[in-house]
Scaffold this active site. Structure first.
Site, PDB file in Angstrom:
ATOM      1  N   GLY A  46      87.717   6.552 -71.223  1.00  0.00           N
ATOM      2  CA  GLY A  46      87.277   6.352 -69.845  1.00  0.00           C
ATOM      3  C   GLY A  46      88.431   5.841 -69.007  1.00  0.00           C
ATOM      4  O   GLY A  46      89.416   5.313 -69.551  1.00  0.00           O
ATOM      5  N   GLN A  51      92.344   1.304 -62.187  1.00  0.00           N
ATOM      6  CA  GLN A  51      93.419   1.163 -63.181  1.00  0.00           C
ATOM      7  C   GLN A  51      94.694   1.912 -62.791  1.00  0.00           C
ATOM      8  O   GLN A  51      95.764   1.628 -63.329  1.00  0.00           O
ATOM      9  CB  GLN A  51      92.937   1.657 -64.550  1.00  0.00           C
ATOM     10  CG  GLN A  51      91.872   0.753 -65.149  1.00  0.00           C
ATOM     11  CD  GLN A  51      91.333   1.319 -66.434  1.00  0.00           C
ATOM     12  OE1 GLN A  51      90.456   2.168 -66.425  1.00  0.00           O
ATOM     13  NE2 GLN A  51      91.861   0.860 -67.562  1.00  0.00           N
ATOM     14  N   CYS A  91      90.868  -1.785 -73.855  1.00  0.00           N
ATOM     15  CA  CYS A  91      91.080  -1.355 -72.466  1.00  0.00           C
ATOM     16  C   CYS A  91      92.519  -0.889 -72.320  1.00  0.00           C
ATOM     17  O   CYS A  91      93.443  -1.567 -72.777  1.00  0.00           O
ATOM     18  CB  CYS A  91      90.793  -2.511 -71.501  1.00  0.00           C
ATOM     19  SG  CYS A  91      90.960  -2.040 -69.767  1.00  0.00           S
ATOM     20  N   LEU A  92      92.698   0.249 -71.674  1.00  0.00           N
ATOM     21  CA  LEU A  92      94.051   0.768 -71.449  1.00  0.00           C
ATOM     22  C   LEU A  92      94.863  -0.193 -70.594  1.00  0.00           C
ATOM     23  O   LEU A  92      96.092  -0.155 -70.635  1.00  0.00           O
ATOM     24  CB  LEU A  92      93.978   2.142 -70.766  1.00  0.00           C
ATOM     25  CG  LEU A  92      93.339   3.256 -71.617  1.00  0.00           C
ATOM     26  CD1 LEU A  92      93.133   4.505 -70.779  1.00  0.00           C
ATOM     27  CD2 LEU A  92      94.186   3.549 -72.849  1.00  0.00           C
ATOM     28  N   HIS A 133      81.723  -0.581 -68.824  1.00  0.00           N
ATOM     29  CA  HIS A 133      83.111  -1.075 -68.791  1.00  0.00           C
ATOM     30  C   HIS A 133      83.834  -0.533 -67.551  1.00  0.00           C
ATOM     31  O   HIS A 133      84.562  -1.265 -66.876  1.00  0.00           O
ATOM     32  CB  HIS A 133      83.779  -0.637 -70.105  1.00  0.00           C
ATOM     33  CG  HIS A 133      85.242  -0.902 -70.231  1.00  0.00           C
ATOM     34  ND1 HIS A 133      85.766  -1.750 -71.190  1.00  0.00           N
ATOM     35  CD2 HIS A 133      86.315  -0.416 -69.553  1.00  0.00           C
ATOM     36  CE1 HIS A 133      87.084  -1.772 -71.081  1.00  0.00           C
ATOM     37  NE2 HIS A 133      87.445  -0.964 -70.093  1.00  0.00           N
ATOM     38  N   GLU A 134      83.603   0.757 -67.234  1.00  0.00           N
ATOM     39  CA  GLU A 134      84.284   1.377 -66.082  1.00  0.00           C
ATOM     40  C   GLU A 134      83.738   0.853 -64.755  1.00  0.00           C
ATOM     41  O   GLU A 134      84.510   0.626 -63.814  1.00  0.00           O
ATOM     42  CB  GLU A 134      84.167   2.903 -66.133  1.00  0.00           C
ATOM     43  CG  GLU A 134      84.680   3.581 -67.394  1.00  0.00           C
ATOM     44  CD  GLU A 134      86.057   3.131 -67.839  1.00  0.00           C
ATOM     45  OE1 GLU A 134      86.840   2.641 -66.999  1.00  0.00           O
ATOM     46  OE2 GLU A 134      86.341   3.250 -69.039  1.00  0.00           O
ATOM     47  N   HIS A 137      85.325  -2.312 -63.931  1.00  0.00           N
ATOM     48  CA  HIS A 137      86.654  -2.146 -63.324  1.00  0.00           C
ATOM     49  C   HIS A 137      86.552  -1.962 -61.810  1.00  0.00           C
ATOM     50  O   HIS A 137      87.350  -2.519 -61.051  1.00  0.00           O
ATOM     51  CB  HIS A 137      87.373  -0.923 -63.904  1.00  0.00           C
ATOM     52  CG  HIS A 137      88.120  -1.159 -65.183  1.00  0.00           C
ATOM     53  ND1 HIS A 137      89.129  -2.090 -65.314  1.00  0.00           N
ATOM     54  CD2 HIS A 137      88.028  -0.551 -66.396  1.00  0.00           C
ATOM     55  CE1 HIS A 137      89.619  -2.049 -66.555  1.00  0.00           C
ATOM     56  NE2 HIS A 137      88.960  -1.127 -67.235  1.00  0.00           N
TER      57      HIS A 137
HETATM   58  O1  GNR Z   1      89.639   3.958 -74.277  1.00  0.00           O
HETATM   59  C1  GNR Z   1      88.826   3.044 -74.152  1.00  0.00           C
HETATM   60  N1  GNR Z   1      88.046   2.695 -75.211  1.00  0.00           N
HETATM   61  C2  GNR Z   1      86.979   1.820 -75.124  1.00  0.00           C
HETATM   62  C3  GNR Z   1      86.421   1.343 -76.304  1.00  0.00           C
HETATM   63  C4  GNR Z   1      85.347   0.482 -76.283  1.00  0.00           C
HETATM   64  C5  GNR Z   1      84.795   0.103 -75.072  1.00  0.00           C
HETATM   65  C6  GNR Z   1      85.345   0.555 -73.883  1.00  0.00           C
HETATM   66  C7  GNR Z   1      86.425   1.417 -73.904  1.00  0.00           C
HETATM   67  S1  GNR Z   1      87.081   2.014 -72.426  1.00  0.00           S
HETATM   68  C8  GNR Z   1      88.741   2.296 -72.877  1.00  0.00           C
HETATM   69  C9  GNR Z   1      89.514   2.954 -71.738  1.00  0.00           C
HETATM   70  C10 GNR Z   1      89.569   2.009 -70.568  1.00  0.00           C
HETATM   71  O2  GNR Z   1      90.252   1.019 -70.530  1.00  0.00           O
HETATM   72  N2  GNR Z   1      88.772   2.279 -69.573  1.00  0.00           N
HETATM   73  O3  GNR Z   1      88.723   1.443 -68.519  1.00  0.00           O
HETATM   74 NI    NI Z   2      89.309  -0.503 -69.244  1.00  0.00          NI
END
Ligand code: GNR
Ligand code: NI
Length: 168
Positions: A46, A51, A91-92, A133-134, A137
């Site tokens: 995601g 980001q 999270c990236l 999670h997104e 953000h």
């Molecule tokens: O790549 C991602 N893996 C992930 C694993 C578990 C819960 C959430 C994520 S999202 C993350 C990519 C990211 O940082 N998206 O904002």
């Molecule tokens: Ni993230």
């Protein structure tokens, strides 16, 4: 398309609250294309526009094994949620850190697709977690904000310590 730079915690720009999209046009579709390229290159499941330092309410996700199920969420809103589940998140924008986070298990959300059409969808499992999670953000919230202050402080310290080791 272009692979864009991802902001890294604790960059203040990750705390911006994104603005709602008013126009789904070719410029927005170009942004979405760049977001998919950036997400698949990373690789991640995601990516929120926040980001890549674009403060508009745009999210791309693909939780499939083969990376062949792209999903675009413009102005996403969670309209129902149920249950609780704990899952390890990464999270990236916080590379190398993985911690368990508790969230609602099931969600129903409303969003707009890349053609400008509104839709609703139910999500469970990793898709549900990823979408939550997104959307965090887009509101300037990171998964570490769901952890204890002690854990968050340790993670921030570690990220700052390793800042100099990252390519600029
Ligand atoms: O790549 C991602 N893996 C992930 C694993 C578990 C819960 C959430 C994520 S999202 C993350 C990519 C990211 O940082 N998206 O904002
Ligand atoms: Ni993230």
């Amino acid at each position: 398309m272009a692979n864009l730079d991802i902001l890294i915690y604790p960059d203040d720009r990750l705390r911006n609250v994104a603005e709602s999209v008013t126009n789904v046009d070719d410029d927005l579709r170009a942004l979405i294309g760049n977001m998919f390229e950036t997400m698949y290159t990373a690789p991640g499941i995601g990516l929120a526009a926040t980001q890549i330092d674009v403060h508009q309410r745009v999210v791309v996700v693909d939780v499939s094994e083969n990376g062949d199920q792209p999903l675009t969420l413009i102005n996403p809103e969670i309209i129902e949620s149920d249950g609780r589940i704990e899952h390890e998140e990464g999270c990236l924008s916080i590379p190398g850190i993985y911690e368990s986070v508790e969230r609602p298990e099931l969600i129903k959300f409303a969003a707009i697709d890349r053609d400008g059409n509104p839709y609703e969808m139910e999500a469970d499992g990793l898709l549900s977690i990823c979408i939550q999670h997104e959307i965090d953000h887009l509101n300037g919230v990171l998964f570490v904000d769901h952890l204890s202050a002690l854990k968050r402080r340790r993670i921030k310290k570690k990220m700052l310590k390793h800042e100099k080791d990252r390519p600029a």
